[in-house]
Design an enzyme around this catalytic site. Structure first.
Site, PDB file in Angstrom:
ATOM      1  CB  SER A  99      -1.029  -0.145   0.948  1.00 10.37           C
ATOM      2  OG  SER A  99      -1.663   0.436   1.100  1.00 10.37           O
ATOM      3  CG  MET A 100       2.092   5.482   2.551  1.00 11.67           C
ATOM      4  SD  MET A 100       2.731   5.825   4.243  1.00 11.67           S
ATOM      5  CE  MET A 100       3.333   4.646   5.144  1.00 11.67           C
TER       6      MET A 100
END
Length: 280
Positions: A99-100
């Site tokens: 994700s991030m």
């Protein structure tokens, strides 16, 4: 059992979990927003041939928070990770990001191709791509947040259980997954249990990378890249994955099930895809 480490950089101390330190291909693992290094525990146990250094990014887990008056600019995480790699003595390594963390890993692989051996992106292919017309309003909102009087009182809970239930609801997570994340993101004192995550991580970013900029980074990724994504999840349009997939020269795409945290909720097929990728 993983070893707990603290990596000292010039400006911040970063905590890490070190899995399989006795050998294997060196990997640095980067977690998602409001998660921490423990998010890689279910996956790491299935990857015994990888020497995995899973970081707590600044403000997360057991790592330091940024000093007062500073913001969590997305691009600053790139310097944090390179500084951590230098502190750990890893000149050339592979990256696994979720994700991030996958967005950060994408920028690192594009900006420092000579240091990245292989790249595994889980539920992320570059960072959020912002619309330039929203930049002014986002900067104004972020400025108001950082200048506001900080909340100094931490809400206390009688136990971990209500925090775990809240994390399950917020992230559509199973109990075991939420517990792993919460245990490393909380602390306790005589008053009870509280979040130790830096609340400023929830602030609006002052400046986002635009979609045009993201698409300029991705072709500069030279490392063989594996992109693992959930087959059923509806992805926000700001990530534009279908277009971005065409921009990385050496890219494999694997679609599995398990939701956004599929590396925790369904780690076995994710690990199998990663083992095959590294063996290749």
């Amino acid at each position: 059992m993983p070893q707990e480490l603290t990596l000292n950089t010039r400006w911040i101390n970063l905590a890490a979990k070190h899995f399989h330190e006795d050998g294997g291909q060196p990997v640095i693992a980067l977690h998602g927003w409001l998660d921490n290094a423990a998010s890689f525990a279910p996956l790491a146990v299935l990857l015994p041939n990888l020497d995995i250094l899973a970081l707590d990014l600044p403000g997360h887990g057991l790592s330091d928070h940024r000093p007062a008056g500073q913001h969590y600019h997305f691009v600053d995480f790139v310097a944090d990770v390179i500084a951590a790699a230098n502190a750990a003595g890893r000149e050339r390594f592979s990256l696994i990001g979720h994700s991030m963390g996958a967005g950060i890993a994408s920028l690192i692989a594009a900006s420092f191709p000579e240091r990245i051996e292989r790249l595994v992106l889980i539920e992320g292919l570059g960072p959020w791509g912002d619309d330039p017309k929203d930049c002014a309003s986002h900067l104004a909102e972020a400025t108001r947040q950082i200048l506001a009087e900080p909340e100094t009182r931490k809400r206390r809970y009688s136990s971990l259980e209500p925090i775990i239930r809240a994390r399950m609801q917020a992230g559509d997570l199973g109990e075991a997954t939420a517990r792993l994340l919460v245990e490393r993101n909380t602390a306790s004192d005589p008053g009870g249990v509280y979040w130790r995550t830096d609340p400023r991580l929830r602030y609006r970013s002052p400046i986002y990378i635009t979609e045009e900029q993201v698409q300029a980074f991705l072709p500069r990724i030279k490392a063989p890249t594996l992109f693992i994504r959930d087959a059923e999840r509806i992805v926000p349009a700001q990530y534009n994955w279908n277009q971005r997939e065409t921009l990385i020269a050496d890219l494999q795409v694997v679609k599995l099930t398990g939701g956004h945290h599929l590396h925790m909720e369904n780690p076995a097929p994710v690990a199998q895809a990663i083992r095959t990728f590294f063996a290749g």
